[in-house]
Design a protein around this motif. Structure first.
Motif, PDB file in Angstrom:
ATOM      1  N   ALA A 246      10.694  -6.595   6.422  1.00 48.05           N
ATOM      2  CA  ALA A 246      10.991  -5.161   6.430  1.00 48.05           C
ATOM      3  C   ALA A 246      12.164  -4.856   5.499  1.00 48.05           C
ATOM      4  CB  ALA A 246      11.316  -4.702   7.846  1.00 48.05           C
ATOM      5  N   LEU A 247      13.186  -5.725   5.537  1.00 50.49           N
ATOM      6  CA  LEU A 247      14.349  -5.507   4.677  1.00 50.49           C
ATOM      7  C   LEU A 247      13.959  -5.671   3.209  1.00 50.49           C
ATOM      8  CD1 LEU A 247      17.349  -4.924   4.656  1.00 50.49           C
ATOM      9  CD2 LEU A 247      17.757  -7.360   4.647  1.00 50.49           C
ATOM     10  N   PHE A 248      13.149  -6.689   2.926  1.00 51.07           N
ATOM     11  CA  PHE A 248      12.683  -6.909   1.553  1.00 51.07           C
ATOM     12  C   PHE A 248      11.900  -5.696   1.059  1.00 51.07           C
ATOM     13  CE2 PHE A 248       9.522  -8.744  -1.446  1.00 51.07           C
ATOM     14  CZ  PHE A 248      10.413  -9.152  -2.413  1.00 51.07           C
ATOM     15  N   TYR A 249      11.040  -5.161   1.930  1.00 53.46           N
ATOM     16  CA  TYR A 249      10.252  -3.986   1.554  1.00 53.46           C
ATOM     17  C   TYR A 249      11.179  -2.797   1.285  1.00 53.46           C
ATOM     18  CZ  TYR A 249       6.072  -1.134   1.323  1.00 53.46           C
ATOM     19  OH  TYR A 249       5.055  -0.341   0.867  1.00 53.46           O
ATOM     20  N   THR A 250      12.219  -2.660   2.121  1.00 52.56           N
ATOM     21  CA  THR A 250      13.156  -1.543   1.934  1.00 52.56           C
ATOM     22  C   THR A 250      13.845  -1.639   0.576  1.00 52.56           C
ATOM     23  OG1 THR A 250      13.571  -1.627   4.288  1.00 52.56           O
ATOM     24  CG2 THR A 250      15.089  -0.331   2.976  1.00 52.56           C
ATOM     25  N   LEU A 251      14.310  -2.854   0.243  1.00 49.76           N
ATOM     26  CA  LEU A 251      14.988  -3.023  -1.045  1.00 49.76           C
ATOM     27  C   LEU A 251      14.013  -2.763  -2.192  1.00 49.76           C
ATOM     28  CD1 LEU A 251      17.160  -6.181  -0.310  1.00 49.76           C
ATOM     29  CD2 LEU A 251      17.821  -3.773  -0.234  1.00 49.76           C
ATOM     30  N   ALA A 252      12.778  -3.282  -2.048  1.00 45.17           N
ATOM     31  CA  ALA A 252      11.768  -3.061  -3.082  1.00 45.17           C
ATOM     32  C   ALA A 252      11.490  -1.574  -3.232  1.00 45.17           C
ATOM     33  CB  ALA A 252      10.479  -3.799  -2.719  1.00 45.17           C
ATOM     34  N   TYR A 253      11.355  -0.890  -2.091  1.00 48.74           N
ATOM     35  CA  TYR A 253      11.069   0.539  -2.149  1.00 48.74           C
ATOM     36  C   TYR A 253      12.227   1.298  -2.793  1.00 48.74           C
ATOM     37  CZ  TYR A 253      10.442   5.319  -0.976  1.00 48.74           C
ATOM     38  OH  TYR A 253      10.345   6.669  -1.090  1.00 48.74           O
TER      39      TYR A 253
ATOM     40  N   MET B 180       4.407   0.717  -6.469  1.00 48.38           N
ATOM     41  CA  MET B 180       4.266   1.523  -5.249  1.00 48.38           C
ATOM     42  C   MET B 180       2.892   1.322  -4.638  1.00 48.38           C
ATOM     43  SD  MET B 180       6.086   5.145  -5.695  1.00 48.38           S
ATOM     44  CE  MET B 180       7.851   5.287  -5.634  1.00 48.38           C
ATOM     45  N   ALA B 181       1.874   1.162  -5.506  1.00 52.79           N
ATOM     46  CA  ALA B 181       0.525   0.957  -4.997  1.00 52.79           C
ATOM     47  C   ALA B 181       0.362  -0.451  -4.429  1.00 52.79           C
ATOM     48  CB  ALA B 181      -0.485   1.197  -6.116  1.00 52.79           C
ATOM     49  N   GLY B 182       1.283  -1.340  -4.791  1.00 57.84           N
ATOM     50  CA  GLY B 182       1.213  -2.705  -4.260  1.00 57.84           C
ATOM     51  C   GLY B 182       0.318  -3.618  -5.056  1.00 57.84           C
ATOM     52  N   LEU B 183       0.253  -3.418  -6.379  1.00 61.69           N
ATOM     53  CA  LEU B 183      -0.596  -4.269  -7.208  1.00 61.69           C
ATOM     54  C   LEU B 183       0.242  -5.395  -7.806  1.00 61.69           C
ATOM     55  CD1 LEU B 183      -2.550  -1.471  -9.087  1.00 61.69           C
ATOM     56  CD2 LEU B 183      -3.266  -2.752  -7.089  1.00 61.69           C
ATOM     57  N   PRO B 184      -0.316  -6.608  -7.908  1.00 58.91           N
ATOM     58  CA  PRO B 184       0.408  -7.671  -8.591  1.00 58.91           C
ATOM     59  C   PRO B 184       0.448  -7.389 -10.076  1.00 58.91           C
ATOM     60  CG  PRO B 184      -1.789  -8.402  -7.965  1.00 58.91           C
ATOM     61  CD  PRO B 184      -1.611  -7.027  -7.414  1.00 58.91           C
ATOM     62  N   PRO B 185       1.383  -7.862 -10.850  1.00 54.31           N
ATOM     63  CA  PRO B 185       2.469  -8.775 -10.489  1.00 54.31           C
ATOM     64  C   PRO B 185       3.781  -8.043 -10.263  1.00 54.31           C
ATOM     65  CG  PRO B 185       2.273  -8.652 -12.855  1.00 54.31           C
ATOM     66  CD  PRO B 185       1.392  -7.588 -12.299  1.00 54.31           C
ATOM     67  N   THR B 186       3.784  -7.032  -9.460  1.00 52.13           N
ATOM     68  CA  THR B 186       5.017  -6.264  -9.250  1.00 52.13           C
ATOM     69  C   THR B 186       5.624  -6.593  -7.885  1.00 52.13           C
ATOM     70  OG1 THR B 186       3.709  -4.488  -8.378  1.00 52.13           O
ATOM     71  CG2 THR B 186       4.300  -4.333 -10.689  1.00 52.13           C
ATOM     72  N   ILE B 187       6.840  -6.099  -7.673  1.00 56.00           N
ATOM     73  CA  ILE B 187       7.566  -6.404  -6.442  1.00 56.00           C
ATOM     74  C   ILE B 187       6.868  -5.790  -5.222  1.00 56.00           C
ATOM     75  CG2 ILE B 187       9.128  -4.442  -6.675  1.00 56.00           C
ATOM     76  CD1 ILE B 187      11.327  -6.150  -5.497  1.00 56.00           C
TER      77      ILE B 187
ATOM     78  N   PHE C  39       3.821  -5.680  -4.534  1.00 55.11           N
ATOM     79  CA  PHE C  39       2.774  -6.574  -4.036  1.00 55.11           C
ATOM     80  C   PHE C  39       3.360  -7.586  -3.057  1.00 55.11           C
ATOM     81  CE2 PHE C  39       0.665 -10.719  -4.680  1.00 55.11           C
ATOM     82  CZ  PHE C  39      -0.548 -10.420  -4.083  1.00 55.11           C
ATOM     83  N   PHE C  40       4.482  -8.211  -3.460  1.00 54.67           N
ATOM     84  CA  PHE C  40       5.077  -9.228  -2.590  1.00 54.67           C
ATOM     85  C   PHE C  40       5.650  -8.603  -1.328  1.00 54.67           C
ATOM     86  CE2 PHE C  40       4.711 -12.281  -5.970  1.00 54.67           C
ATOM     87  CZ  PHE C  40       4.424 -13.415  -5.231  1.00 54.67           C
ATOM     88  N   ALA C  41       6.169  -7.375  -1.465  1.00 56.72           N
ATOM     89  CA  ALA C  41       6.714  -6.697  -0.288  1.00 56.72           C
ATOM     90  C   ALA C  41       5.611  -6.489   0.747  1.00 56.72           C
ATOM     91  CB  ALA C  41       7.323  -5.360  -0.705  1.00 56.72           C
ATOM     92  N   LYS C  42       4.462  -6.005   0.278  1.00 54.46           N
ATOM     93  CA  LYS C  42       3.351  -5.777   1.213  1.00 54.46           C
ATOM     94  C   LYS C  42       2.832  -7.106   1.747  1.00 54.46           C
ATOM     95  CE  LYS C  42       1.514  -1.231   0.391  1.00 54.46           C
ATOM     96  NZ  LYS C  42       2.282  -0.687  -0.727  1.00 54.46           N
TER      97      LYS C  42
ATOM     98  N   LEU D  14       9.244  -5.925 -12.359  1.00 49.29           N
ATOM     99  CA  LEU D  14       8.398  -6.997 -12.870  1.00 49.29           C
ATOM    100  C   LEU D  14       9.015  -8.357 -12.537  1.00 49.29           C
ATOM    101  CD1 LEU D  14       5.791  -6.603 -14.333  1.00 49.29           C
ATOM    102  CD2 LEU D  14       6.958  -6.968 -16.490  1.00 49.29           C
ATOM    103  N   TYR D  15      10.349  -8.460 -12.763  1.00 48.81           N
ATOM    104  CA  TYR D  15      11.030  -9.741 -12.561  1.00 48.81           C
ATOM    105  C   TYR D  15      10.911 -10.196 -11.109  1.00 48.81           C
ATOM    106  CZ  TYR D  15      14.686 -13.207 -12.153  1.00 48.81           C
ATOM    107  OH  TYR D  15      15.366 -14.359 -11.890  1.00 48.81           O
ATOM    108  N   PHE D  16      11.264  -9.276 -10.178  1.00 48.72           N
ATOM    109  CA  PHE D  16      11.200  -9.664  -8.769  1.00 48.72           C
ATOM    110  C   PHE D  16       9.766  -9.807  -8.294  1.00 48.72           C
ATOM    111  CE2 PHE D  16      15.552  -7.802  -8.650  1.00 48.72           C
ATOM    112  CZ  PHE D  16      16.196  -8.978  -8.336  1.00 48.72           C
ATOM    113  N   GLY D  17       8.827  -9.245  -9.063  1.00 53.52           N
ATOM    114  CA  GLY D  17       7.423  -9.436  -8.724  1.00 53.52           C
ATOM    115  C   GLY D  17       6.950 -10.824  -9.101  1.00 53.52           C
ATOM    116  N   ILE D  18       7.491 -11.359 -10.202  1.00 52.31           N
ATOM    117  CA  ILE D  18       7.044 -12.681 -10.665  1.00 52.31           C
ATOM    118  C   ILE D  18       7.889 -13.776 -10.005  1.00 52.31           C
ATOM    119  CG2 ILE D  18       6.704 -14.126 -12.697  1.00 52.31           C
ATOM    120  CD1 ILE D  18       6.378 -11.497 -14.284  1.00 52.31           C
TER     121      ILE D  18
END
Lengths: 481, 200
Positions: free
Chosen positions: A324-331, A379-386, A388-391, A457-461
């Motif tokens: 949840a915290l990771f998702y908050t930071l990503a958001y 925001m849509a949660g597609l890879p390779p972005t952050i 995606f990993f948050a979801k 992108l960076y935190f997504g990869i």
């Protein structure tokens, strides 16, 4: 007991608020360069101080009113960094849209001080005071464009509903205080933990109001009505401010209240959160589809994202909380970029309001369009972005605690959500621009938006470092109780 | 029913009724006066809880200063009656339903079994020389100094916010005093003699 070293960041920000106020008043300055520079310097200084005291072990300070721990420090750092970018993005906007001299910076700094108090609160008293100190300047910031009727309406709505939310929260907290006889978060947790077999109904009664107050502040169904109106009506820079750092602070407050203070009532708040979360995800994503105003669309997507963040709390494990915290930071990074671009695109006498305003952005400024595309993908949660990993980490936490049906709903509505994000990308890339003039940015704004977009992108990869950090915060032993 | 309980119920009823009056009165002056009654009644309840300093401050600050200012503003705005509430008739059955549901649930949950005098011991009365001011003063600058300072910052924010919202320096059509011009005025500018043409 009274360790002033541990509240150095707060003291520094408070002193700088006074300095900025006096400098802004007495020093003749064209375009408020000095005020802006001092504000940004304050954030940098506070970040350095917070890092300096980061390694000091968890201690309750000022007779338990505040606590120094890693969770608070990390949240504070997130608040400084996002606010730094917020001020950077909105600098031109403040100047062009007649939002006063140094007031926006001053109010912003006061609000940041409130957030710092809020995320390191260890007592209901400081929690509430921090919440009010955070909210009050934002109400004023929303109303700063006094000749715009829409902004005033948004400010009044925000103020009245915010006061109502505070009242609900206060009512719940006073019930818990009455039943436990203490305002201290650890002591309340101990009282509830001591008679864990049978909870007096009065605790649950208080809990309902606390959760309602929290849902109001985060903006979750059925307490979401203020959010789209305020996001739409407020000046773009104010929307940017209130969409990013306060969200992080309020999630911090939720962790303090639900995870640290009321873990004994987990079964009860889990049920409440499941209803709120499912409703938020569904309503947020479906209603966003029909919006033509981009700020309103992003507001409904905020509601949906709030529902996703709650999923981590519902899982109720350390993995869930850290997700949840990771998702908050990503958001926070995503909404910072999206609302930031909207603010940057607004010019004197022209606010970006509808999705059509972004038409053909690719022809006018390809780099900005690319950054916006990355943010929307995330925001849509597609890879390779952050995003995606948050979801992914949320779904993982849910499945491991056997909430498979909830994970399925989350996945389904996420797929529906992809539609309206992609529509904006289509408008940006495949529609002809209304205005063919190329759009150029100042170097600092360009650099900031580049860092912002590439961070996605960076935190997504390479999400490992951030995920590990979030997990460490919830390991047993790092928390006070 | 003891005398203390009787006084408590009188103040509570007064407080609730005046609070409802504040909301439903059409005349804003009446609304403000109802709020004054509400404050006085809650000050009475605080006195019964032996928090005499807080009770007196509530009367002095809120009733004496804040509400008086509020009444001045309401009178200056010259609002005779608020416009009729158009949506009120349409929504009131729904509102009453929600109200009854909520109040019913609350009474069910915090029924006498949880918050009765029997289950909660009555606070021991303080001795005659007990001072509420002393008790507050002993903790407010020591134990609660952090919270106290934050409350002070909130007041600072209130000042900043109020000034930045009310100060119209950036508008062209604002009427303001130009002090240097006022100081430089001459006697001839101050007084203009006009011959009265009406009478002889």
């Amino acid at each position: 007991m009274f360790n002033f070293t541990l509240i150095l960041p707060e003291l520094f920000v408070l002193c700088m608020v006074c300095v900025v106020m006096l400098v802004d008043l007495f020093v003749e300055q064209r375009q408020q360069v000095l005020t802006y520079a001092l504000t940004q310097l304050t954030l940098v200084g506070a970040a350095i101080l917070t890092l300096c005291i980061y390694c000091i072990p968890t201690t309750a300070n000022f007779s338990g009113l505040t606590v120094h721990d890693h969770l608070g420090s990390v949240l504070k750092l997130a608040i400084y960094i996002t606010s730094f970018f917020v001020f950077l993005y909105s600098r031109n906007y403040f100047r062009q849209q007649n939002m006063g001299k140094g007031e926006p910076y001053l109010l912003g700094l006061c609000s940041i001080l409130g957030m710092m108090v809020l995320v390191s609160a260890h007592n209901f008293l400081t929690l509430y005071l921090g919440l009010e100190l955070m909210s009050l300047p934002i109400y004023a910031l929303t109303a700063l464009q006094r000749d715009k009727e829409q902004a005033l309406e948004a400010a009044i709505k925000y103020f009245i509903l915010g006061a109502l939310a505070s009242a609900l929260l206060l009512y719940g907290l006073s019930m818990i205080y009455g039943a436990s006889g203490s305002l201290d978060i650890t002591q309340v947790a101990n009282v509830i933990g001591a008679n864990s077999t049978q909870h007096p109904l009065i605790f649950v009664f208080g809990l309902v109001f606390v959760v309602a107050g929290l849902a109001f502040k985060i903006g979750l169904v059925p307490f979401h009505m203020w959010l789209p109106d305020v996001y739409t009506g407020a000046p773009n820079a104010a929307t940017l401010f209130l969409a990013v750092a306060p969200k992080v602070a309020v999630i911090g407050m939720t962790i303090r209240l639900l995870v640290e203070c009321l873990p004994g009532l987990q079964v009860q708040w889990q049920e409440l959160l499941i209803v709120i979360s499912v409703l938020s995800m569904i309503l947020g994503n479906f209603v966003a589809i029909v919006q033509t105003n981009i700020k309103r669309m992003l507001a409904y997507s905020t509601i949906a994202h709030g529902g996703y963040i709650l999923l981590g709390f519902i899982a109720g494990t350390a993995a869930g909380y850290s997700a949840a915290l990771f998702y908050t930071l990503a958001y926070a990074i995503m909404s910072l970029g999206a609302f930031g671009i909207i603010t940057l695109l607004s010019k004197q006498g022209f606010d970006v309001e509808t999705i059509e305003d972004l038409q053909g952005l690719n022809d006018r400024n390809p780099w900005l369009a690319f950054m916006m595309m990355l943010l929307l993908f995330s925001m849509a949660g597609l890879p390779p972005t952050i995003g995606f990993f948050a979801k992914l980490s949320l779904i993982e936490a849910l499945v491991s605690t056997h909430f498979v049906w909830l994970a399925c709903i989350a996945m389904l509505v996420a797929v529906i959500g992809v539609y309206y994000y992609l529509r904006v990308i289509k408008v940006m890339y495949f529609d002809k621009p209304l205005d063919n003039k190329p759009f150029s940015l100042a170097w600092d704004a360009k650099m900031a938006i580049t860092i912002n977009g590439l961070a996605i992108l960076y935190f997504g990869i390479f999400p490992g470092a951030l995920i590990t950090l979030c997990q460490q915060l919830f390991w047993s032993g790092t928390m006070l109780n | 029913m003891t005398l203390l309980q009787f006084i408590f119920y009188v103040f509570s009823a007064l407080m609730l009724l005046s609070a409802v009056g504040t909301i439903i009165s059409r005349n804003p002056v009446h609304g403000a006066l109802f709020l004054v009654v509400c404050f006085v009644a809650s000050a009475g309840i605080w006195l019964m809880l032996q928090a005499e300093f807080l009770g007196l401050v509530l009367v002095l600050v809120y009733v004496g200063a804040v509400m008086t200012l509020f009444l001045f503003v309401v009178m200056m705005l010259n609002l005779d009656k608020l416009p009729s509430r158009a949506g009120f008739k349409k929504y009131w059955p729904f509102g009453i339903l929600i109200l009854l549901l909520l109040v019913g649930l609350m009474i069910y949950v915090v029924a006498p079994s949880h918050l009765s005098l029997a289950s909660n011991a009555i606070a021991i009365p303080h001795p005659a020389d007990y001072s509420n001011v002393q008790a507050l003063g002993a903790v407010i600058y020591t134990q609660y100094v952090y919270a106290f300072e934050i409350a002070a910052v909130i007041l600072l924010v209130a000042i900043i916010a109020a000034i930045s919202l009310a100060f119209h320096a950036f508008h062209q059509d604002t009427k303001r005093q130009n002090i240097s011009k006022q100081v430089q005025t001459t006697a001839a500018e101050r007084l203009r003699l006009v011959k009265n043409m009406g009478k002889e």
